[in-house]
Design a protein around this motif. Structure first.
Motif, PDB file in Angstrom:
ATOM      1  N   SER A   1      -5.092   1.681   3.022  1.00  0.00           N
ATOM      2  CA  SER A   1      -3.754   1.985   2.519  1.00  0.00           C
ATOM      3  C   SER A   1      -3.602   1.737   1.019  1.00  0.00           C
ATOM      4  O   SER A   1      -2.635   2.186   0.408  1.00  0.00           O
ATOM      5  CB  SER A   1      -2.712   1.151   3.276  1.00  0.00           C
ATOM      6  N   ARG A   2      -4.550   1.039   0.413  1.00  0.00           N
ATOM      7  CA  ARG A   2      -4.447   0.713  -1.010  1.00  0.00           C
ATOM      8  C   ARG A   2      -4.806   1.916  -1.878  1.00  0.00           C
ATOM      9  O   ARG A   2      -5.753   2.658  -1.585  1.00  0.00           O
ATOM     10  CB  ARG A   2      -5.358  -0.466  -1.369  1.00  0.00           C
ATOM     11  N   TYR A   3      -4.071   2.109  -2.941  1.00  0.00           N
ATOM     12  CA  TYR A   3      -4.301   3.232  -3.854  1.00  0.00           C
ATOM     13  C   TYR A   3      -5.705   3.178  -4.455  1.00  0.00           C
ATOM     14  O   TYR A   3      -6.375   4.205  -4.614  1.00  0.00           O
ATOM     15  CB  TYR A   3      -3.226   3.194  -4.943  1.00  0.00           C
ATOM     16  N   THR A   4      -6.192   1.993  -4.776  1.00  0.00           N
ATOM     17  CA  THR A   4      -7.522   1.833  -5.360  1.00  0.00           C
ATOM     18  C   THR A   4      -8.600   2.373  -4.426  1.00  0.00           C
ATOM     19  O   THR A   4      -9.654   2.825  -4.879  1.00  0.00           O
ATOM     20  CB  THR A   4      -7.779   0.354  -5.703  1.00  0.00           C
ATOM     21  N   HIS A   5      -8.346   2.344  -3.132  1.00  0.00           N
ATOM     22  CA  HIS A   5      -9.299   2.857  -2.132  1.00  0.00           C
ATOM     23  C   HIS A   5      -9.693   4.297  -2.453  1.00  0.00           C
ATOM     24  O   HIS A   5     -10.874   4.669  -2.352  1.00  0.00           O
ATOM     25  CB  HIS A   5      -8.664   2.748  -0.742  1.00  0.00           C
ATOM     26  N   GLU A   6      -8.726   5.108  -2.833  1.00  0.00           N
ATOM     27  CA  GLU A   6      -9.003   6.515  -3.162  1.00  0.00           C
ATOM     28  C   GLU A   6     -10.004   6.629  -4.310  1.00  0.00           C
ATOM     29  O   GLU A   6     -10.902   7.473  -4.293  1.00  0.00           O
ATOM     30  CB  GLU A   6      -7.716   7.240  -3.561  1.00  0.00           C
ATOM     31  N   PHE A   7      -9.846   5.795  -5.313  1.00  0.00           N
ATOM     32  CA  PHE A   7     -10.736   5.821  -6.474  1.00  0.00           C
ATOM     33  C   PHE A   7     -12.137   5.334  -6.096  1.00  0.00           C
ATOM     34  O   PHE A   7     -13.133   5.867  -6.582  1.00  0.00           O
ATOM     35  CB  PHE A   7     -10.156   4.975  -7.607  1.00  0.00           C
ATOM     36  N   LEU A   8     -12.214   4.331  -5.230  1.00  0.00           N
ATOM     37  CA  LEU A   8     -13.513   3.850  -4.761  1.00  0.00           C
ATOM     38  C   LEU A   8     -14.247   4.935  -3.986  1.00  0.00           C
ATOM     39  O   LEU A   8     -15.449   5.119  -4.141  1.00  0.00           O
ATOM     40  CB  LEU A   8     -13.333   2.622  -3.855  1.00  0.00           C
TER      41      LEU A   8
ATOM     42  N   VAL B   1       0.942  -9.860  -9.762  1.00  0.00           N
ATOM     43  CA  VAL B   1       1.707  -8.613  -9.866  1.00  0.00           C
ATOM     44  C   VAL B   1       0.815  -7.425  -9.523  1.00  0.00           C
ATOM     45  O   VAL B   1       1.205  -6.534  -8.765  1.00  0.00           O
ATOM     46  CB  VAL B   1       2.302  -8.442 -11.290  1.00  0.00           C
ATOM     47  N   LEU B   2      -0.393  -7.423 -10.055  1.00  0.00           N
ATOM     48  CA  LEU B   2      -1.309  -6.300  -9.815  1.00  0.00           C
ATOM     49  C   LEU B   2      -1.746  -6.228  -8.350  1.00  0.00           C
ATOM     50  O   LEU B   2      -2.154  -5.171  -7.887  1.00  0.00           O
ATOM     51  CB  LEU B   2      -2.518  -6.396 -10.739  1.00  0.00           C
ATOM     52  N   GLY B   3      -1.631  -7.329  -7.639  1.00  0.00           N
ATOM     53  CA  GLY B   3      -1.975  -7.338  -6.219  1.00  0.00           C
ATOM     54  C   GLY B   3      -0.806  -7.030  -5.309  1.00  0.00           C
ATOM     55  O   GLY B   3      -0.989  -6.770  -4.119  1.00  0.00           O
ATOM     56  N   SER B   4       0.398  -7.019  -5.846  1.00  0.00           N
ATOM     57  CA  SER B   4       1.573  -6.820  -4.983  1.00  0.00           C
ATOM     58  C   SER B   4       2.294  -5.500  -5.233  1.00  0.00           C
ATOM     59  O   SER B   4       3.179  -5.130  -4.476  1.00  0.00           O
ATOM     60  CB  SER B   4       2.554  -7.979  -5.175  1.00  0.00           C
ATOM     61  N   LYS B   5       1.940  -4.795  -6.292  1.00  0.00           N
ATOM     62  CA  LYS B   5       2.573  -3.514  -6.629  1.00  0.00           C
ATOM     63  C   LYS B   5       1.538  -2.399  -6.500  1.00  0.00           C
ATOM     64  O   LYS B   5       0.354  -2.611  -6.727  1.00  0.00           O
ATOM     65  CB  LYS B   5       3.099  -3.525  -8.068  1.00  0.00           C
ATOM     66  N   SER B   6       1.993  -1.205  -6.185  1.00  0.00           N
ATOM     67  CA  SER B   6       1.086  -0.068  -6.035  1.00  0.00           C
ATOM     68  C   SER B   6       1.120   0.830  -7.258  1.00  0.00           C
ATOM     69  O   SER B   6       2.196   1.161  -7.774  1.00  0.00           O
ATOM     70  CB  SER B   6       1.449   0.755  -4.805  1.00  0.00           C
ATOM     71  N   GLY B   7      -0.052   1.242  -7.693  1.00  0.00           N
ATOM     72  CA  GLY B   7      -0.164   2.197  -8.793  1.00  0.00           C
ATOM     73  C   GLY B   7       0.347   3.582  -8.416  1.00  0.00           C
ATOM     74  O   GLY B   7       0.560   4.420  -9.285  1.00  0.00           O
ATOM     75  N   ARG B   8       0.563   3.825  -7.131  1.00  0.00           N
ATOM     76  CA  ARG B   8       1.169   5.089  -6.697  1.00  0.00           C
ATOM     77  C   ARG B   8       2.630   5.150  -7.109  1.00  0.00           C
ATOM     78  O   ARG B   8       3.180   6.214  -7.329  1.00  0.00           O
ATOM     79  CB  ARG B   8       1.119   5.213  -5.173  1.00  0.00           C
ATOM     80  N   ASP B   9       3.263   3.975  -7.141  1.00  0.00           N
ATOM     81  CA  ASP B   9       4.709   3.897  -7.327  1.00  0.00           C
ATOM     82  C   ASP B   9       5.154   3.550  -8.743  1.00  0.00           C
ATOM     83  O   ASP B   9       6.322   3.710  -9.069  1.00  0.00           O
ATOM     84  CB  ASP B   9       5.291   2.839  -6.376  1.00  0.00           C
ATOM     85  N   MET B  10       4.240   3.025  -9.555  1.00  0.00           N
ATOM     86  CA  MET B  10       4.632   2.556 -10.881  1.00  0.00           C
ATOM     87  C   MET B  10       3.423   2.496 -11.796  1.00  0.00           C
ATOM     88  O   MET B  10       2.284   2.571 -11.334  1.00  0.00           O
ATOM     89  CB  MET B  10       5.265   1.171 -10.779  1.00  0.00           C
ATOM     90  N   ASP B  11       3.662   2.314 -13.061  1.00  0.00           N
ATOM     91  CA  ASP B  11       2.593   2.133 -14.039  1.00  0.00           C
ATOM     92  C   ASP B  11       2.306   0.636 -14.127  1.00  0.00           C
ATOM     93  O   ASP B  11       2.893  -0.084 -14.931  1.00  0.00           O
ATOM     94  CB  ASP B  11       3.026   2.708 -15.394  1.00  0.00           C
ATOM     95  N   LYS B  12       1.412   0.181 -13.269  1.00  0.00           N
ATOM     96  CA  LYS B  12       1.091  -1.246 -13.217  1.00  0.00           C
ATOM     97  C   LYS B  12       0.495  -1.748 -14.524  1.00  0.00           C
ATOM     98  O   LYS B  12       0.716  -2.888 -14.912  1.00  0.00           O
ATOM     99  CB  LYS B  12       0.085  -1.535 -12.090  1.00  0.00           C
ATOM    100  N   MET B  13      -0.250  -0.918 -15.186  1.00  0.00           N
ATOM    101  CA  MET B  13      -0.931  -1.369 -16.393  1.00  0.00           C
ATOM    102  C   MET B  13       0.061  -1.685 -17.503  1.00  0.00           C
ATOM    103  O   MET B  13      -0.092  -2.675 -18.208  1.00  0.00           O
ATOM    104  CB  MET B  13      -1.958  -0.338 -16.858  1.00  0.00           C
ATOM    105  N   THR B  14       1.077  -0.872 -17.652  1.00  0.00           N
ATOM    106  CA  THR B  14       2.093  -1.157 -18.666  1.00  0.00           C
ATOM    107  C   THR B  14       2.802  -2.461 -18.339  1.00  0.00           C
ATOM    108  O   THR B  14       2.987  -3.317 -19.206  1.00  0.00           O
ATOM    109  CB  THR B  14       3.108  -0.001 -18.758  1.00  0.00           C
ATOM    110  N   GLU B  15       3.168  -2.635 -17.065  1.00  0.00           N
ATOM    111  CA  GLU B  15       3.862  -3.856 -16.663  1.00  0.00           C
ATOM    112  C   GLU B  15       2.985  -5.095 -16.821  1.00  0.00           C
ATOM    113  O   GLU B  15       3.466  -6.162 -17.189  1.00  0.00           O
ATOM    114  CB  GLU B  15       4.348  -3.753 -15.220  1.00  0.00           C
TER     115      GLU B  15
END
Length: 157
Positions: free
Chosen positions: A52-59, A80-94
């Motif tokens: 279910s994790r977005y990173t899974h797709e990249f792997l 924060v990076l473990g609790s938010k999804s990159g599908r839903d927000m720009d985690k890197m900016t946050e």
């Protein structure tokens, strides 16, 4: 390559970021489960990522990933990076972390150590083969982990 570490504590207590993708598009997530050792006569790391994790797709679509470690004062950012999804927000900016693009992978300027890994193997964990106790504690929602084994091809310190 030299990497001296308290192997039983590094991931469990200090956490790390697993990052997959490339300069065009990547995602990162916090991990706290994994192994480091030798398999098939190669230095390897094993990481576990839920489908279910977005990173899974990249792997799944890439040949390389990184695992990076940070000073203690970054633990809140890793949370924060473990609790938010990159599908839903720009985690890197946050997060405020600065991406560092490698020939084979992505890490971050703030990392103390980065393991650059070539994906060798992936397998879904078969929940029918695990104990009822583990399944009840970690997989009540049936969201299984996939196991990724990567050869450590470089260590950046």
């Amino acid at each position: 390559m030299k990497f001296k570490v308290d192997i039983f504590n590094k991931l469990n207590s200090e956490w790390a970021l697993l990052t997959a993708g490339d300069q065009k598009k990547f995602n990162t997530m916090t991990i706290s489960w994994g192994e480091m050792g030798t398999l098939w006569n190669k230095p390897v790391v094993t990481a576990y990522v839920r489908e279910s994790r977005y990173t899974h797709e990249f792997l799944d679509h890439g040949d390389y990933f990184t695992i990076s470690f940070y000073p203690e004062d970054y633990k809140k950012v890793l949370g924060v990076l473990g609790s938010k999804s990159g599908r839903d927000m720009d985690k890197m900016t946050e997060s405020g972390l600065k991406a560092k693009f490698l020939e084979k992978g992505v890490t971050f300027e703030e990392a103390e150590i980065t393991l650059v890994c070539k994906k060798l193997f992936m397998q879904r964990i078969d929940m029918d083969l695990m104990s009822d106790e583990i399944r009840a504690q970690f997989y009540a929602d049936n969201d299984a982990h996939d196991m990724y084994i990567g050869e450590v091809i470089d260590i950046i310190q």
